[in-house]
Enzyme design. Structure first.
Site, PDB file in Angstrom:
ATOM      1  N   ARG A 178       1.858   3.874  12.314  1.00  0.00           N
ATOM      2  CA  ARG A 178       1.424   4.975  11.452  1.00  0.00           C
ATOM      3  C   ARG A 178       0.100   5.567  11.927  1.00  0.00           C
ATOM      4  NH1 ARG A 178       5.834   3.919  10.700  1.00  0.00           N
ATOM      5  NH2 ARG A 178       6.946   3.558   8.735  1.00  0.00           N
ATOM      6  N   SER A 227       6.101   6.002   1.322  1.00  0.00           N
ATOM      7  CA  SER A 227       5.407   4.718   1.200  1.00  0.00           C
ATOM      8  C   SER A 227       3.944   4.947   0.843  1.00  0.00           C
ATOM      9  CB  SER A 227       5.493   3.937   2.513  1.00  0.00           C
ATOM     10  OG  SER A 227       6.828   3.607   2.820  1.00  0.00           O
ATOM     11  N   GLU A 297      -1.104   4.673   3.072  1.00  0.00           N
ATOM     12  CA  GLU A 297      -0.378   5.464   4.063  1.00  0.00           C
ATOM     13  C   GLU A 297      -0.429   6.930   3.667  1.00  0.00           C
ATOM     14  OE1 GLU A 297       4.199   5.734   5.655  1.00  0.00           O
ATOM     15  OE2 GLU A 297       3.248   3.775   5.612  1.00  0.00           O
TER      16      GLU A 297
END
Length: 303
Positions: A178, A227, A297
């Protein structure tokens, strides 16, 4: 901040749409968020460059927004300009080799995945069902636990305010879970993906498997921002949150998804404050139980 001057100058600009006081809830997948002072859509590189120049000269804060699929916007909105990439940044170009695709940062990632399927190209099946734009997917290196967008990138093109166009190859950037090391002061314009030819039926079957798993394990179709937290090394954030007994927990109109505890969904009347309350509970409970600080996130705007 000279909002009037900026609005006046930008409203006369070709390939630019300017809206004052736009509700950002209309532009986020959570359907939450107050107003932005200016909401600007740039349909060409020239319009984007000119827009950033005007905003900077008038000292108006600005931020670039894709389709708002991984962001929480404050109930009070954003005091500045939200810039989005329009039609000129949503195009695909396929190279002569038939398996190299250049996609504008404003193009929708699902469209790119479908384009690959149409051309019998493999390499992006894992991204089926992931919402948002190509720009957003590249900047956060979106993907599954095993595969990421960055692995398929050959090079990217960005716009660096006051300097101009910047080209970077895959190896000039750092790619991680990420994470992509694109400078925060640059705006992604396009990315080139290297794929491989494969039987279309094989590509379709892999896409269906990935999509089936997402539908089974995530609140697909619900208003969410994806998420909430990154998975800590060696752990699954959703499993830890669920083990803390927070699955299905409600605050106002927001709920920790009963399907996947690392998702927060808007049940129809949620405010940003409700979502923030649940995020704080998730952070606190996991810290107390595991002594692990979860890292968001999602991104936050206007707080």
């Amino acid at each position: 901040m000279a909002f009037f001057n900026a609005t006046y100058r930008l409203s006369e600009q070709i390939d630019t749409d300017v809206i004052e006081g736009e509700r950002l809830a209309r532009h986020t997948s959570l359907r939450i968020g107050g107003t932005a002072d200016l909401f600007i859509t740039c349909h060409s590189y020239h319009a984007l460059r000119r827009t950033i120049e005007v905003l900077s000269r008038e000292e108006v804060p600005w931020v670039v927004l894709g389709k708002g699929s991984n962001i929480l916007v404050a109930d009070d909105g954003y005091r500045g300009a939200v810039v989005t990439l329009g039609a000129g940044f949503a195009r695909f170009t396929v190279a002569e080799d038939g398996c190299t695709i250049t996609a504008g940062a404003g193009a929708m990632l699902p469209r790119l995945v479908n384009e690959a399927l149409t051309r019998s190209l493999t390499g992006l099946e894992f991204a089926v069902g992931i919402p948002g734009t190509v720009g957003g997917a590249v900047s956060m290196n979106a993907g599954s636990r095993e595969e990421w967008v960055g692995a398929r990138i050959r090079d990217v093109v960005t716009y660096k305010p006051c300097e101009g166009i910047v080209h970077r190859s895959h190896d000039e950037l750092v790619w991680g879970y990420r994470f992509c090391s694109l400078p925060h002061d640059e705006i992604l314009l396009e990315a080139t993906f290297e794929l491989e030819h494969a039987p279309k039926q094989d590509v379709r079957e892999r896409m269906e498997r990935h999509l089936s798993r997402r539908r089974r394990t995530q609140p697909v179709g619900s208003a969410s921002c994806g998420s909430v937290f990154k998975n800590p090394e060696g752990h699954a954030a959703g499993a830890m949150i669920e083990a803390c007994g927070l699955k299905g927990c409600v605050s106002g109109g927001a709920e920790i998804s009963p399907i996947h505890a690392n998702f927060i969904v808007n049940k129809g009347s949620a405010r940003a404050a409700d979502v923030l309350d649940l995020i704080k509970r998730m952070l606190g409970e996991v810290k107390a139980a595991y002594d692990i600080e979860l890292k968001p996130e999602i991104k936050f705007l206007g707080f």
